[in-house]
Design a protein around this motif. Sequence first.
Motif, PDB file in Angstrom:
ATOM      1  N   ASP A 181     -47.600  61.339 -49.587  1.00 36.56           N
ATOM      2  CA  ASP A 181     -49.012  61.654 -49.343  1.00 36.56           C
ATOM      3  C   ASP A 181     -49.673  62.251 -50.586  1.00 36.56           C
ATOM      4  OD1 ASP A 181     -48.932  60.677 -46.758  1.00 36.56           O
ATOM      5  OD2 ASP A 181     -48.491  62.632 -45.867  1.00 36.56           O
ATOM      6  N   ARG A 182     -48.959  63.092 -51.292  1.00 31.25           N
ATOM      7  CA  ARG A 182     -49.534  63.684 -52.504  1.00 31.25           C
ATOM      8  C   ARG A 182     -49.749  62.621 -53.576  1.00 31.25           C
ATOM      9  NH1 ARG A 182     -47.163  68.342 -56.412  1.00 31.25           N
ATOM     10  NH2 ARG A 182     -48.867  68.259 -57.912  1.00 31.25           N
ATOM     11  N   VAL A 183     -48.784  61.747 -53.751  1.00 29.75           N
ATOM     12  CA  VAL A 183     -48.921  60.671 -54.736  1.00 29.75           C
ATOM     13  C   VAL A 183     -50.133  59.806 -54.383  1.00 29.75           C
ATOM     14  CG1 VAL A 183     -47.842  58.620 -55.753  1.00 29.75           C
ATOM     15  CG2 VAL A 183     -46.446  60.636 -55.278  1.00 29.75           C
ATOM     16  N   LEU A 184     -50.250  59.446 -53.123  1.00 34.42           N
ATOM     17  CA  LEU A 184     -51.364  58.602 -52.684  1.00 34.42           C
ATOM     18  C   LEU A 184     -52.701  59.300 -52.923  1.00 34.42           C
ATOM     19  CD1 LEU A 184     -49.895  57.245 -49.317  1.00 34.42           C
ATOM     20  CD2 LEU A 184     -49.982  56.081 -51.537  1.00 34.42           C
ATOM     21  N   ALA A 185     -52.784  60.568 -52.571  1.00 30.81           N
ATOM     22  CA  ALA A 185     -54.038  61.314 -52.736  1.00 30.81           C
ATOM     23  C   ALA A 185     -54.427  61.413 -54.205  1.00 30.81           C
ATOM     24  CB  ALA A 185     -53.905  62.706 -52.120  1.00 30.81           C
ATOM     25  N   GLU A 186     -53.474  61.743 -55.052  1.00 31.51           N
ATOM     26  CA  GLU A 186     -53.793  61.908 -56.480  1.00 31.51           C
ATOM     27  C   GLU A 186     -54.069  60.576 -57.170  1.00 31.51           C
ATOM     28  OE1 GLU A 186     -51.654  64.737 -58.817  1.00 31.51           O
ATOM     29  OE2 GLU A 186     -51.449  66.118 -57.114  1.00 31.51           O
ATOM     30  N   ALA A 187     -53.460  59.511 -56.676  1.00 29.60           N
ATOM     31  CA  ALA A 187     -53.707  58.183 -57.252  1.00 29.60           C
ATOM     32  C   ALA A 187     -54.974  57.549 -56.690  1.00 29.60           C
ATOM     33  CB  ALA A 187     -52.514  57.263 -56.996  1.00 29.60           C
ATOM     34  N   GLY A 188     -55.434  58.066 -55.569  1.00 32.14           N
ATOM     35  CA  GLY A 188     -56.624  57.507 -54.941  1.00 32.14           C
ATOM     36  C   GLY A 188     -56.381  56.146 -54.334  1.00 32.14           C
ATOM     37  N   VAL A 189     -55.210  55.960 -53.738  1.00 36.65           N
ATOM     38  CA  VAL A 189     -54.889  54.683 -53.089  1.00 36.65           C
ATOM     39  C   VAL A 189     -54.428  54.946 -51.658  1.00 36.65           C
ATOM     40  CG1 VAL A 189     -54.260  53.551 -55.257  1.00 36.65           C
ATOM     41  CG2 VAL A 189     -52.489  54.612 -53.881  1.00 36.65           C
ATOM     42  N   THR A 190     -54.431  53.910 -50.866  1.00 36.15           N
ATOM     43  CA  THR A 190     -54.021  54.027 -49.469  1.00 36.15           C
ATOM     44  C   THR A 190     -52.523  53.764 -49.316  1.00 36.15           C
ATOM     45  OG1 THR A 190     -54.385  51.699 -48.999  1.00 36.15           O
ATOM     46  CG2 THR A 190     -56.287  53.198 -48.722  1.00 36.15           C
ATOM     47  N   ARG A 191     -52.010  54.178 -48.177  1.00 36.40           N
ATOM     48  CA  ARG A 191     -50.603  53.923 -47.867  1.00 36.40           C
ATOM     49  C   ARG A 191     -50.333  52.409 -47.820  1.00 36.40           C
ATOM     50  NH1 ARG A 191     -46.744  57.275 -46.101  1.00 36.40           N
ATOM     51  NH2 ARG A 191     -48.249  58.935 -45.791  1.00 36.40           N
ATOM     52  N   ALA A 192     -51.282  51.661 -47.281  1.00 34.65           N
ATOM     53  CA  ALA A 192     -51.127  50.200 -47.218  1.00 34.65           C
ATOM     54  C   ALA A 192     -50.998  49.609 -48.620  1.00 34.65           C
ATOM     55  CB  ALA A 192     -52.307  49.574 -46.483  1.00 34.65           C
ATOM     56  N   THR A 193     -51.755  50.150 -49.570  1.00 26.76           N
ATOM     57  CA  THR A 193     -51.662  49.675 -50.958  1.00 26.76           C
ATOM     58  C   THR A 193     -50.273  49.949 -51.517  1.00 26.76           C
ATOM     59  OG1 THR A 193     -54.024  49.997 -51.326  1.00 26.76           O
ATOM     60  CG2 THR A 193     -52.621  49.929 -53.285  1.00 26.76           C
ATOM     61  N   MET A 194     -49.755  51.153 -51.242  1.00 25.49           N
ATOM     62  CA  MET A 194     -48.415  51.465 -51.738  1.00 25.49           C
ATOM     63  C   MET A 194     -47.393  50.478 -51.185  1.00 25.49           C
ATOM     64  SD  MET A 194     -45.997  54.803 -51.453  1.00 25.49           S
ATOM     65  CE  MET A 194     -44.971  54.283 -50.096  1.00 25.49           C
ATOM     66  N   TYR A 195     -47.450  50.238 -49.871  1.00 22.41           N
ATOM     67  CA  TYR A 195     -46.464  49.345 -49.266  1.00 22.41           C
ATOM     68  C   TYR A 195     -46.668  47.885 -49.668  1.00 22.41           C
ATOM     69  CZ  TYR A 195     -44.441  53.150 -46.650  1.00 22.41           C
ATOM     70  OH  TYR A 195     -43.803  54.313 -46.316  1.00 22.41           O
ATOM     71  N   ARG A 196     -47.843  47.543 -50.143  1.00 21.59           N
ATOM     72  CA  ARG A 196     -48.074  46.200 -50.656  1.00 21.59           C
ATOM     73  C   ARG A 196     -47.304  45.996 -51.969  1.00 21.59           C
ATOM     74  NH1 ARG A 196     -53.565  46.112 -51.750  1.00 21.59           N
ATOM     75  NH2 ARG A 196     -53.811  46.524 -49.543  1.00 21.59           N
ATOM     76  N   HIS A 197     -47.123  47.072 -52.715  1.00 22.38           N
ATOM     77  CA  HIS A 197     -46.507  46.974 -54.038  1.00 22.38           C
ATOM     78  C   HIS A 197     -45.079  47.511 -54.102  1.00 22.38           C
ATOM     79  CE1 HIS A 197     -50.252  45.659 -55.821  1.00 22.38           C
ATOM     80  NE2 HIS A 197     -50.867  46.639 -55.210  1.00 22.38           N
ATOM     81  N   PHE A 198     -44.730  48.432 -53.213  1.00 17.51           N
ATOM     82  CA  PHE A 198     -43.417  49.082 -53.276  1.00 17.51           C
ATOM     83  C   PHE A 198     -42.819  49.198 -51.886  1.00 17.51           C
ATOM     84  CE2 PHE A 198     -46.133  50.879 -56.612  1.00 17.51           C
ATOM     85  CZ  PHE A 198     -45.423  50.492 -57.731  1.00 17.51           C
ATOM     86  N   ALA A 199     -41.508  49.056 -51.814  1.00 13.76           N
ATOM     87  CA  ALA A 199     -40.808  49.165 -50.528  1.00 13.76           C
ATOM     88  C   ALA A 199     -40.524  50.636 -50.233  1.00 13.76           C
ATOM     89  CB  ALA A 199     -39.521  48.357 -50.569  1.00 13.76           C
ATOM     90  N   GLY A 200     -41.570  51.409 -50.028  1.00 11.91           N
ATOM     91  CA  GLY A 200     -41.406  52.824 -49.705  1.00 11.91           C
ATOM     92  C   GLY A 200     -41.222  53.680 -50.946  1.00 11.91           C
ATOM     93  N   LYS A 201     -40.907  54.944 -50.698  1.00 15.81           N
ATOM     94  CA  LYS A 201     -40.776  55.894 -51.807  1.00 15.81           C
ATOM     95  C   LYS A 201     -39.649  55.497 -52.759  1.00 15.81           C
ATOM     96  CE  LYS A 201     -40.377  60.707 -53.110  1.00 15.81           C
ATOM     97  NZ  LYS A 201     -40.213  62.099 -52.668  1.00 15.81           N
ATOM     98  N   GLU A 202     -38.520  55.053 -52.230  1.00 14.84           N
ATOM     99  CA  GLU A 202     -37.416  54.659 -53.120  1.00 14.84           C
ATOM    100  C   GLU A 202     -37.824  53.513 -54.037  1.00 14.84           C
ATOM    101  OE1 GLU A 202     -33.402  54.200 -52.057  1.00 14.84           O
ATOM    102  OE2 GLU A 202     -33.248  56.255 -51.321  1.00 14.84           O
ATOM    103  N   GLY A 203     -38.610  52.587 -53.533  1.00 15.77           N
ATOM    104  CA  GLY A 203     -39.112  51.506 -54.381  1.00 15.77           C
ATOM    105  C   GLY A 203     -40.021  52.028 -55.476  1.00 15.77           C
TER     106      GLY A 203
END
Length: 184
Positions: free
Chosen positions: A31-53
């Motif tokens: 959540d902190r990474v997403l907030a500071e990057a200004g992206v949504t959780r859906a965006t993260m999962y579009r590019h990475f398979a979770g935090k380990e990714g």
Amino acid sequence: MPTEPNSPRDRLLETASALFYAEGIKGIGVDRVLAEAGVTRATMYRHFAGKEGLVAAYLEREDAIIRHYFAAAESAGGSAAEMLIAVIDGIAEDARRYRRRGCPFINAAAEYPAGEIRDVIDRHRTWFRLTLGTLCKAAGIADAEYAAAALVLLRDAALVGVYLDGDAVTKTFCRTARQVVGLA
């Protein structure tokens, strides 16, 4: 070699890299990474398979930066001995300027002793040691494998040492590394 992040993926990776390095990986929530990057959780999962990714991508980014340094030094030309000196000086400069909290691979290994993240770390360290070994052999060092292993060990010590004791460590690193490869 940080670049200006443009895409949401780039912003996410740049933000995660800065936070993971500065504060540790497991202590930083998604959540902190997403907030500071200004992206949504859906965006993260579009590019990475979770935090380990995302952690794996952070370490692969670090690996790419180091490989870029080697490629730039190689393309500049010069003898293998000159390149070894450039590598030693580059490690010292990296420790002084960018690695104020130690080695990102060692830090990550402390938090992830096994699994995908450790595999990324092991691939980087194997490449680094083999690349140094090839360079040492090209420079005519009799026991190139030993010299490469010693340089990896000295780099690890320098990165941790700068974190604990400050910049003075890099002078000792340079002197000792040059002695190991016979270029003192």
